[in-house]
Design a protein around this motif. Sequence first.
Motif, PDB file in Angstrom:
ATOM      1  N   VAL A  25      37.312  67.232  60.637  1.00 41.80           N
ATOM      2  CA  VAL A  25      37.472  68.379  59.743  1.00 41.80           C
ATOM      3  C   VAL A  25      36.144  69.120  59.581  1.00 41.80           C
ATOM      4  O   VAL A  25      36.097  70.355  59.632  1.00 41.80           O
ATOM      5  N   LEU A  26      35.049  68.370  59.440  1.00 40.58           N
ATOM      6  CA  LEU A  26      33.731  69.007  59.325  1.00 40.58           C
ATOM      7  C   LEU A  26      33.363  69.770  60.592  1.00 40.58           C
ATOM      8  O   LEU A  26      32.826  70.880  60.527  1.00 40.58           O
ATOM      9  N   PHE A  27      33.638  69.188  61.759  1.00 40.57           N
ATOM     10  CA  PHE A  27      33.343  69.865  63.026  1.00 40.57           C
ATOM     11  C   PHE A  27      34.163  71.149  63.162  1.00 40.57           C
ATOM     12  O   PHE A  27      33.633  72.172  63.584  1.00 40.57           O
ATOM     13  N   ILE A  28      35.439  71.079  62.821  1.00 37.81           N
ATOM     14  CA  ILE A  28      36.289  72.263  62.957  1.00 37.81           C
ATOM     15  C   ILE A  28      35.835  73.367  62.004  1.00 37.81           C
ATOM     16  O   ILE A  28      35.714  74.531  62.396  1.00 37.81           O
ATOM     17  N   ILE A  29      35.528  73.020  60.764  1.00 38.38           N
ATOM     18  CA  ILE A  29      35.061  74.032  59.797  1.00 38.38           C
ATOM     19  C   ILE A  29      33.721  74.621  60.234  1.00 38.38           C
ATOM     20  O   ILE A  29      33.522  75.834  60.205  1.00 38.38           O
ATOM     21  N   ILE A  32      34.236  76.948  63.181  1.00 38.17           N
ATOM     22  CA  ILE A  32      34.823  78.231  62.794  1.00 38.17           C
ATOM     23  C   ILE A  32      33.778  79.124  62.140  1.00 38.17           C
ATOM     24  O   ILE A  32      33.690  80.320  62.428  1.00 38.17           O
ATOM     25  N   ILE A  33      32.953  78.539  61.277  1.00 41.39           N
ATOM     26  CA  ILE A  33      31.914  79.331  60.602  1.00 41.39           C
ATOM     27  C   ILE A  33      30.889  79.863  61.602  1.00 41.39           C
ATOM     28  O   ILE A  33      30.491  81.023  61.551  1.00 41.39           O
ATOM     29  N   ALA A  34      30.472  79.001  62.554  1.00 45.90           N
ATOM     30  CA  ALA A  34      29.447  79.390  63.521  1.00 45.90           C
ATOM     31  C   ALA A  34      30.031  80.050  64.768  1.00 45.90           C
ATOM     32  O   ALA A  34      29.278  80.453  65.654  1.00 45.90           O
ATOM     33  N   ILE A  35      31.356  80.149  64.850  1.00 43.53           N
ATOM     34  CA  ILE A  35      32.059  80.667  66.026  1.00 43.53           C
ATOM     35  C   ILE A  35      31.580  79.918  67.276  1.00 43.53           C
ATOM     36  O   ILE A  35      31.159  80.506  68.272  1.00 43.53           O
ATOM     37  N   ASP A  36      31.626  78.597  67.202  1.00 42.33           N
ATOM     38  CA  ASP A  36      31.202  77.727  68.289  1.00 42.33           C
ATOM     39  C   ASP A  36      32.433  76.970  68.797  1.00 42.33           C
ATOM     40  O   ASP A  36      32.930  76.050  68.148  1.00 42.33           O
ATOM     41  N   TYR A  37      32.903  77.369  69.967  1.00 41.76           N
ATOM     42  CA  TYR A  37      34.149  76.820  70.487  1.00 41.76           C
ATOM     43  C   TYR A  37      34.015  75.353  70.916  1.00 41.76           C
ATOM     44  O   TYR A  37      34.985  74.610  70.858  1.00 41.76           O
ATOM     45  N   ILE A  38      32.846  74.959  71.338  1.00 39.40           N
ATOM     46  CA  ILE A  38      32.649  73.559  71.736  1.00 39.40           C
ATOM     47  C   ILE A  38      32.721  72.649  70.519  1.00 39.40           C
ATOM     48  O   ILE A  38      33.286  71.559  70.585  1.00 39.40           O
ATOM     49  N   LEU A  39      32.187  73.084  69.406  1.00 39.05           N
ATOM     50  CA  LEU A  39      32.268  72.305  68.179  1.00 39.05           C
ATOM     51  C   LEU A  39      33.712  72.219  67.682  1.00 39.05           C
ATOM     52  O   LEU A  39      34.154  71.158  67.226  1.00 39.05           O
ATOM     53  N   ILE A  40      34.453  73.303  67.815  1.00 38.28           N
ATOM     54  CA  ILE A  40      35.867  73.284  67.440  1.00 38.28           C
ATOM     55  C   ILE A  40      36.633  72.333  68.353  1.00 38.28           C
ATOM     56  O   ILE A  40      37.467  71.547  67.886  1.00 38.28           O
ATOM     57  N   LEU A  41      36.337  72.370  69.646  1.00 41.56           N
ATOM     58  CA  LEU A  41      37.005  71.483  70.599  1.00 41.56           C
ATOM     59  C   LEU A  41      36.698  70.014  70.295  1.00 41.56           C
ATOM     60  O   LEU A  41      37.599  69.164  70.335  1.00 41.56           O
ATOM     61  N   ALA A  42      35.452  69.716  69.952  1.00 42.17           N
ATOM     62  CA  ALA A  42      35.095  68.342  69.579  1.00 42.17           C
ATOM     63  C   ALA A  42      35.829  67.919  68.311  1.00 42.17           C
ATOM     64  O   ALA A  42      36.286  66.776  68.198  1.00 42.17           O
ATOM     65  N   GLY A  43      35.966  68.822  67.366  1.00 41.63           N
ATOM     66  CA  GLY A  43      36.694  68.518  66.143  1.00 41.63           C
ATOM     67  C   GLY A  43      38.169  68.265  66.386  1.00 41.63           C
ATOM     68  O   GLY A  43      38.746  67.336  65.826  1.00 41.63           O
TER      69      GLY A  43
END
Length: 71
Positions: A25-29, A32-43
């Motif tokens: 949940v922290l990675f996805i949030i 989304i805030i940083a517009i970083d797709y790799i972090l969203i994918l890891a989340g």
Amino acid sequence: MINNIKARLLYNWSLWRIIRLVLSVLFIISGIIAIDYILILAGVFLLGQAVINTCVTCVSGKCEIPQKTKS
């Protein structure tokens, strides 16, 4: 089959499973805030592991700790 899925989602919540859920949940949030797709994918990857209760290192499926039964 439905009962198996329901049992997998609702039971056997360990500390590591909760940690994976919180981190996902922290990675996805953060992604989304940083517009970083790799972090969203890891989340999303960690979220899938937490919800299904699987692990990448447990390919053979024999990594679970056996539950103690009452004798």
